[in-house]
Motif scaffolding. Structure first.
Motif, PDB file in Angstrom:
ATOM      1  N   PHE A  93      35.948 -14.723  -4.343  1.00  0.00           N
ATOM      2  CA  PHE A  93      36.532 -13.606  -3.930  1.00  0.00           C
ATOM      3  C   PHE A  93      35.970 -12.391  -5.074  1.00  0.00           C
ATOM      4  CE2 PHE A  93      40.123 -12.698  -6.508  1.00  0.00           C
ATOM      5  CZ  PHE A  93      40.739 -13.885  -6.684  1.00  0.00           C
ATOM      6  N   SER A  94      36.088 -12.757  -6.359  1.00  0.00           N
ATOM      7  CA  SER A  94      35.579 -11.754  -7.446  1.00  0.00           C
ATOM      8  C   SER A  94      34.474 -11.061  -7.016  1.00  0.00           C
ATOM      9  CB  SER A  94      35.874 -12.418  -8.671  1.00  0.00           C
ATOM     10  OG  SER A  94      36.907 -12.904  -9.030  1.00  0.00           O
ATOM     11  N   MET A  95      33.344 -12.007  -6.616  1.00  0.00           N
ATOM     12  CA  MET A  95      31.913 -11.564  -6.403  1.00  0.00           C
ATOM     13  C   MET A  95      31.811 -10.435  -5.611  1.00  0.00           C
ATOM     14  SD  MET A  95      29.969 -14.558  -4.580  1.00  0.00           S
ATOM     15  CE  MET A  95      28.674 -13.789  -4.124  1.00  0.00           C
ATOM     16  N   ALA A  96      32.781 -10.682  -4.486  1.00  0.00           N
ATOM     17  CA  ALA A  96      32.827  -9.473  -3.654  1.00  0.00           C
ATOM     18  C   ALA A  96      33.114  -8.185  -4.098  1.00  0.00           C
ATOM     19  CB  ALA A  96      33.689  -9.605  -2.499  1.00  0.00           C
ATOM     20  N   TYR A  97      34.209  -8.052  -5.065  1.00  0.00           N
ATOM     21  CA  TYR A  97      34.744  -6.904  -5.773  1.00  0.00           C
ATOM     22  C   TYR A  97      33.427  -6.581  -6.699  1.00  0.00           C
ATOM     23  CZ  TYR A  97      39.567  -7.554  -4.251  1.00  0.00           C
ATOM     24  OH  TYR A  97      40.728  -7.446  -3.222  1.00  0.00           O
ATOM     25  N   VAL A  98      32.790  -7.289  -7.541  1.00  0.00           N
ATOM     26  CA  VAL A  98      31.862  -6.817  -8.314  1.00  0.00           C
ATOM     27  C   VAL A  98      30.469  -6.277  -7.606  1.00  0.00           C
ATOM     28  CG1 VAL A  98      30.031  -7.625  -9.769  1.00  0.00           C
ATOM     29  CG2 VAL A  98      32.198  -8.762 -10.001  1.00  0.00           C
ATOM     30  N   ALA A  99      30.518  -6.987  -6.331  1.00  0.00           N
ATOM     31  CA  ALA A  99      29.262  -6.403  -5.473  1.00  0.00           C
ATOM     32  C   ALA A  99      29.487  -4.902  -4.710  1.00  0.00           C
ATOM     33  CB  ALA A  99      29.152  -7.175  -4.252  1.00  0.00           C
TER      34      ALA A  99
ATOM     35  N   LEU B  86      42.984 -13.521 -13.465  1.00  0.00           N
ATOM     36  CA  LEU B  86      44.234 -13.593 -14.233  1.00  0.00           C
ATOM     37  C   LEU B  86      45.386 -13.384 -13.068  1.00  0.00           C
ATOM     38  CD1 LEU B  86      44.141 -14.672 -17.021  1.00  0.00           C
ATOM     39  CD2 LEU B  86      44.350 -11.925 -17.587  1.00  0.00           C
ATOM     40  N   ASP B  87      45.338 -12.676 -12.212  1.00  0.00           N
ATOM     41  CA  ASP B  87      46.442 -12.157 -11.334  1.00  0.00           C
ATOM     42  C   ASP B  87      46.671 -13.064  -9.997  1.00  0.00           C
ATOM     43  OD1 ASP B  87      48.537 -10.405 -10.861  1.00  0.00           O
ATOM     44  OD2 ASP B  87      47.300  -9.058  -9.844  1.00  0.00           O
ATOM     45  N   ASP B  88      45.816 -13.879  -9.849  1.00  0.00           N
ATOM     46  CA  ASP B  88      45.823 -14.630  -8.485  1.00  0.00           C
ATOM     47  C   ASP B  88      46.798 -16.029  -8.405  1.00  0.00           C
ATOM     48  OD1 ASP B  88      45.172 -15.668  -5.921  1.00  0.00           O
ATOM     49  OD2 ASP B  88      44.527 -17.355  -6.963  1.00  0.00           O
TER      50      ASP B  88
ATOM     51  N   ASN C 253      34.939 -17.503 -14.514  1.00  0.00           N
ATOM     52  CA  ASN C 253      34.838 -16.811 -13.146  1.00  0.00           C
ATOM     53  C   ASN C 253      34.023 -15.394 -13.432  1.00  0.00           C
ATOM     54  OD1 ASN C 253      35.778 -15.551 -10.669  1.00  0.00           O
ATOM     55  ND2 ASN C 253      37.016 -14.450 -12.237  1.00  0.00           N
ATOM     56  N   ALA C 254      34.563 -14.671 -14.367  1.00  0.00           N
ATOM     57  CA  ALA C 254      33.879 -13.247 -14.535  1.00  0.00           C
ATOM     58  C   ALA C 254      32.471 -13.361 -14.666  1.00  0.00           C
ATOM     59  CB  ALA C 254      34.676 -12.623 -15.815  1.00  0.00           C
ATOM     60  N   CYS C 255      32.017 -14.410 -15.586  1.00  0.00           N
ATOM     61  CA  CYS C 255      30.622 -14.262 -15.811  1.00  0.00           C
ATOM     62  C   CYS C 255      29.957 -14.657 -14.568  1.00  0.00           C
ATOM     63  CB  CYS C 255      30.296 -15.366 -16.874  1.00  0.00           C
ATOM     64  SG  CYS C 255      30.953 -14.940 -18.416  1.00  0.00           S
ATOM     65  N   PHE C 256      30.363 -15.705 -13.942  1.00  0.00           N
ATOM     66  CA  PHE C 256      29.785 -16.101 -12.433  1.00  0.00           C
ATOM     67  C   PHE C 256      29.688 -14.930 -11.623  1.00  0.00           C
ATOM     68  CE2 PHE C 256      29.570 -20.361 -14.275  1.00  0.00           C
ATOM     69  CZ  PHE C 256      28.522 -20.961 -13.651  1.00  0.00           C
ATOM     70  N   ALA C 257      30.942 -14.321 -11.446  1.00  0.00           N
ATOM     71  CA  ALA C 257      31.036 -13.530 -10.112  1.00  0.00           C
ATOM     72  C   ALA C 257      30.247 -12.099 -10.610  1.00  0.00           C
ATOM     73  CB  ALA C 257      32.631 -13.010 -10.275  1.00  0.00           C
ATOM     74  N   THR C 258      30.066 -11.682 -11.844  1.00  0.00           N
ATOM     75  CA  THR C 258      29.196 -10.780 -12.186  1.00  0.00           C
ATOM     76  C   THR C 258      27.834 -10.862 -11.907  1.00  0.00           C
ATOM     77  OG1 THR C 258      30.683 -10.114 -13.975  1.00  0.00           O
ATOM     78  CG2 THR C 258      28.379  -9.052 -13.999  1.00  0.00           C
TER      79      THR C 258
ATOM     80  N   TRP D 216      32.757  -7.272 -14.329  1.00  0.00           N
ATOM     81  CA  TRP D 216      33.114  -8.371 -15.213  1.00  0.00           C
ATOM     82  C   TRP D 216      34.646  -8.338 -15.637  1.00  0.00           C
ATOM     83  CZ3 TRP D 216      35.812 -10.156 -19.485  1.00  0.00           C
ATOM     84  CH2 TRP D 216      35.319 -11.407 -19.936  1.00  0.00           C
ATOM     85  N   LEU D 217      35.100  -6.965 -16.160  1.00  0.00           N
ATOM     86  CA  LEU D 217      36.499  -6.760 -16.479  1.00  0.00           C
ATOM     87  C   LEU D 217      37.638  -7.001 -15.037  1.00  0.00           C
ATOM     88  CD1 LEU D 217      36.168  -3.837 -18.814  1.00  0.00           C
ATOM     89  CD2 LEU D 217      37.151  -6.142 -19.388  1.00  0.00           C
ATOM     90  N   LEU D 218      36.931  -6.461 -14.055  1.00  0.00           N
ATOM     91  CA  LEU D 218      37.605  -6.554 -12.799  1.00  0.00           C
ATOM     92  C   LEU D 218      37.941  -8.184 -12.256  1.00  0.00           C
ATOM     93  CD1 LEU D 218      39.233  -4.838 -10.650  1.00  0.00           C
ATOM     94  CD2 LEU D 218      37.310  -4.728  -9.288  1.00  0.00           C
ATOM     95  N   ALA D 219      36.583  -8.850 -12.427  1.00  0.00           N
ATOM     96  CA  ALA D 219      36.819  -9.953 -11.761  1.00  0.00           C
ATOM     97  C   ALA D 219      37.802 -10.953 -12.824  1.00  0.00           C
ATOM     98  CB  ALA D 219      35.209 -10.785 -12.036  1.00  0.00           C
TER      99      ALA D 219
END
Lengths: 279, 318
Positions: free
Chosen positions: A147-153, A206-208, A72-77, A198-201
């Motif tokens: 939803f992670s990509m939104a935070y990265v953006a 991990l938290d969801d 997830n983190a790689c794609f979201a980043t 990446w770290l945030l994603a």
């Protein structure tokens, strides 16, 4: 600043930090309680850690969660960085309002809605094109990327907005094509932001609990789903042990990252000073 | 527009070199479109399109089948199309007091929680802004750190504190009073929401206060304004954008909260996120769950648009 005022400020901070941290410290304290009943102290013991590590369910859930979180983190980043670039550097384009709306909506969208809507999409896709043929790793990862990509953006947008454009302009003036400027100047400058994203994603995934519980299928239990199924029935000392490990890992990670960042800042300030003196 | 790629293709290039050449060429000429297209397409497919299915199923009837709802469009025979839209689910929500009360109760809980977050977060944000440079960084890190730990476990921590045998009741007993029922009450839900959402209030407030010109406060004081007057006429209006952003960041997700009312509120606290989850997972009533989702979305659409507007304004200022 007068004395009365600073006493007020210090006590506000003390109460604030106590509010944030005392519950976590209690969580840690009770993980070393030998009694099965969490709140009644029965002496010091580390047996719940042993119990935790002997449970194959915990290991399976942890492995699945870590796998989902890293993919997830790689794609979201990647997607989040592209989205941030488009929003900050492309000026006005057709569909911009829709695009920026879709980027910021996942940040505040209640998870039950996101989870339900994605599950309904996955079911329709499965009926129509036969993919995804089962729910689990793939569907959870797709949901998390969304939803992670939104935070990265958001991170990338703020970094781009705060970044001086003089290096990019210099490269352009020296004849670099826009694509070269992107790959050789903009992206390297963005690297720290991308790492933070990446770290945030990774952590968000991990938290969801909720989105994953909607889009998962039988047999795919992520760590939050496992924790939730256990604590719904009441307090459990092994969950305290798990919480302690998570809090310690995060605390060490954040402290190390904070230290590195602070040192880098100091180094940069020193470099600037030196270059100013040379000139 | 077609600019040749940087690399020049040698005449004796093989198939692989040619493919690479044209790929580079394509990327150099179309990268801007790709940068936009890839995330745009992803969001259209996985964020926007799913809402169509929620809407569609909210207009269907519940059946005992897999999937448990009736199709919207049925082909009767010989190409006669039968469109079936059922607004019964929405009428059901409207007529059933349980749903109406749950909506009102959710809005009440999230409004009060937002106010509480503001009361707790505002002084903290202010105290951080007025700290020295290094302290500021450490304090911000301490505010953000809980974000990186598990949300679920932070809620769980309060289950232990508020339980009948928990720390708070031990203290009350030690003082010689009757223990209170704390867990599975509205109080527990408020504490849980404030505890987990207060960083969402502090961070936008901090970002807003950080940019302010604090000498204005001194000016007001020099001109004879009392602290309360200064706060009401200078500080509060200046920090209004931060208050608005922080409040929306708390209010919107709190309205649809599921974990906190479930773990800390038990059966006593009605919240819409919990009803949606249970309709879907326990009652397997997809159409009603979808109708609940649409109704929740309708309630939150205004605050969400407001948030979008605030963000856009913030970006415009930069």
């Amino acid at each position: 600043m007068n004395g009365k005022r600073s006493i007020f400020l210090i006590s506000v901070l003390a109460f604030g930090m106590a509010f944030l941290y005392v519950p976590m410290l209690l969580l840690i304290l009770y993980s070393f309680n030998s009694s099965r009943i969490v709140q009644i102290w029965g002496g010091f013991s580390t047996k719940w850690y042993g119990e935790l590590f002997r449970s194959p369910e915990v290991w399976d859930a942890l492995t699945l969660s870590l796998k989902i979180a890293s993919v997830n983190a790689c794609f979201a980043t990647i997607l989040g960085t592209l989205a941030g670039l488009a929003l900050v550097r492309f000026g006005r384009f057709r569909g911009r309002t829709l695009f920026s709306g879709m980027i910021s909506a996942p940040l505040v969208m209640p998870e039950v809605i996101t989870g339900l809507s994605l599950l309904l999409l996955f079911i329709w896709l499965q009926e129509t094109i036969g993919w995804p043929n089962e729910r689990g790793f793939t569907t959870i990862t797709i949901a998390h990327i969304t939803f992670s990509m939104a935070y990265v953006a958001v991170i990338i947008q703020s970094r781009l907005a705060g970044m001086a454009q003089d290096l990019e302009e210099a490269a352009q003036d020296l004849g670099a094509k826009p694509f070269r400027v992107l790959t050789d100047i903009t992206l390297p400058l963005l690297a720290p932001g991308m790492l933070a994203g990446w770290l945030l994603a990774f952590t968000l995934s991990l938290d969801d609990l909720i989105i994953a519980s909607f889009v998962t299928g039988p047999g795919s239990t992520t760590l939050p789903i496992l924790i939730y199924s256990r604590i719904r029935l009441g307090l459990r000392p092994d969950i305290n042990a798990l919480a302690t490990i998570i809090i310690l890992v995060v605390a060490i990670g954040v402290i190390v990252a904070g230290y590195i960042m602070l040192r880098q800042q100091k180094q940069r300030a020193l470099d600037m000073q030196m270059s100013a003196e040379k000139n | 527009m077609s600019t040749p790629p940087d690399a020049v293709l040698p005449a004796e290039a093989g198939l692989r070199e040619k493919a690479l050449y044209w790929a580079t060429h394509f990327l150099q000429n179309n990268w801007r479109k790709l940068v936009l297209f890839v995330p745009f397409a992803w969001l259209l497919l996985f964020f926007l399109a799913p809402f169509y299915f929620v809407l569609k199923i909210s207009l269907a009837e519940t059946t005992i089948a897999s999937p448990p709802y009736t199709p919207m469009i049925e082909w009767v025979d010989e190409g006669i199309m039968h469109v079936r839209l059922v607004i019964d689910n929405f009428a059901y929500l409207w007529e059933d007091d349980l749903y109406v009360n749950t909506y009102l109760s959710s809005l009440k809980i999230s409004s009060i929680s937002t106010l509480l977050c503001l009361l707790v977060g505002y002084p903290i944000a202010y105290a951080i802004v007025r700290s020295s440079h290094t302290t500021k960084h450490i304090l911000l890190m301490l505010i953000i750190l809980p974000f990186w730990t598990s949300f679920l476990l932070r809620v769980y921590a309060w289950m232990g504190i508020l339980a009948d045998q928990g720390l708070v009741n031990d203290f009350i007993r030690w003082l010689g009073f009757e223990p209170l029922r704390l867990l599975y009450t509205h109080t527990a839900v408020y504490i849980g929401i404030v505890y987990t959402y207060v960083p969402f209030m502090i961070l936008p407030l901090y970002a807003n206060m950080e940019k302010l010109d604090w000498t204005l406060l001194e000016a007001a004081a020099d001109l004879g304004a009392k602290p309360m007057t200064t706060f009401a006429t200078v500080t509060l209006p200046m920090t209004a954008p931060g208050i608005l952003a922080g409040s929306l960041l708390v209010f919107i997700p709190a309205t649809g909260e599921y974990v906190i009312p479930d773990l800390l509120g038990g059966g006593n606290v009605l919240m819409i996120g919990r009803v949606l989850y249970n309709e879907f997972n326990a009652n397997i009533d997809w159409p009603v769950a979808s109708a609940v989702a649409i109704a929740l979305l309708l309630v939150l659409v205004l605050p969400m648009m407001l948030y979008q507007h605030v963000q856009a304004k913030e970006d415009g200022l930069k």
